[in-house]
Write an enzyme that holds these catalytic residues in place. Structure first.
Site, PDB file in Angstrom:
ATOM      1  N   PRO A   1       0.779  -1.241   0.000  1.00 46.14           N
ATOM      2  CA  PRO A   1       0.000   0.000   0.000  1.00 46.14           C
ATOM      3  C   PRO A   1       0.814   1.297   0.000  1.00 46.14           C
ATOM      4  CG  PRO A   1       0.040  -0.948   2.189  1.00 46.14           C
ATOM      5  CD  PRO A   1       0.737  -1.926   1.292  1.00 46.14           C
ATOM      6  N   CYS A   2       1.404   1.619  -1.136  1.00 45.33           N
ATOM      7  CA  CYS A   2       2.196   2.842  -1.246  1.00 45.33           C
ATOM      8  C   CYS A   2       1.342   4.090  -1.045  1.00 45.33           C
ATOM      9  CB  CYS A   2       2.949   2.890  -2.568  1.00 45.33           C
ATOM     10  SG  CYS A   2       1.918   2.647  -4.023  1.00 45.33           S
ATOM     11  N   HIS A   3       0.022   3.973  -1.195  1.00 41.96           N
ATOM     12  CA  HIS A   3      -0.854   5.125  -0.942  1.00 41.96           C
ATOM     13  C   HIS A   3      -0.805   5.550   0.518  1.00 41.96           C
ATOM     14  CE1 HIS A   3      -3.475   1.631  -0.170  1.00 41.96           C
ATOM     15  NE2 HIS A   3      -4.100   2.405   0.709  1.00 41.96           N
TER      16      HIS A   3
END
Length: 184
Positions: free
Chosen positions: A140-142
């Protein structure tokens, strides 16, 4: 290495559908609409394994409906190696649903940048790594943000809208009047 096959999944994201490449090991790469990714080739085969297709579609649908906090799909790490993989695995292990971490904090936690002395270099490098994340959403780079705001996001022309949408889904940001995600 076994061959990639592609699954296209409808999403409520501003970017539209996502494409996921799967192997016998798991999901190897993910792309938002209009984004090119590692392993994507013209004429790449479409996945025909009904079990894999159902698992990917069902888990993403549950996540986007607010019914699932983690996707829990197996990951094939073939497109992430060395320090990049170390940072992505640290992110996956440490930053769960509804939480965020700054680029600098992730750099420090990863241990990859212990020898870097120039201020800001490690955080900027982590930002570049997030932009090159081959496993968007699964890793989850967000959830990685700047020390003074949201920071950047890949995902094509609607990247920042997508980051905001995902962070709103996870309760990090409050819904706006035009929010089109799940309400409960």
């Amino acid at each position: 290495m076994d061959q990639l096959s592609w699954i296209t999944v409808r999403t409520p994201l501003p970017t539209g559908p996502m494409r996921l490449a799967v192997t016998s090991q798991g999901v190897a790469t993910v792309a938002y609409a209009g984004e090119s990714v590692a392993g994507q080739q013209v004429g790449a085969p479409v996945c025909t394994d009904e079990r894999r297709i159902a698992a990917v579609n069902d888990r993403l649908a549950e996540y986007f409906a607010g019914e699932r906090r983690e996707l829990g799909l197996p990951i094939d790490w073939r497109f992430a190696a060395g320090p990049h993989r170390t940072v992505l695995q640290r992110l996956l292990a440490d930053v769960g649903f509804g939480r965020t971490i700054t680029y600098g904090e992730l750099a420090a936690r990863s241990g990859v940048f212990d020898d870097v002395t120039e201020p800001g270099t490690a955080a900027r490098t982590v930002g570049q790594m997030m932009g090159a994340n081959p496993l968007a959403l699964l890793v989850p780079c967000h959830r990685v943000v700047a020390a003074n705001g949201l920071g950047g996001f890949g995902g094509g022309p609607h990247g920042m809208e997508t980051k905001k949408w995902l962070l709103t889904l996870e309760g990090v940001l409050p819904p706006t009047l035009d929010w089109n995600g799940p309400t409960g």
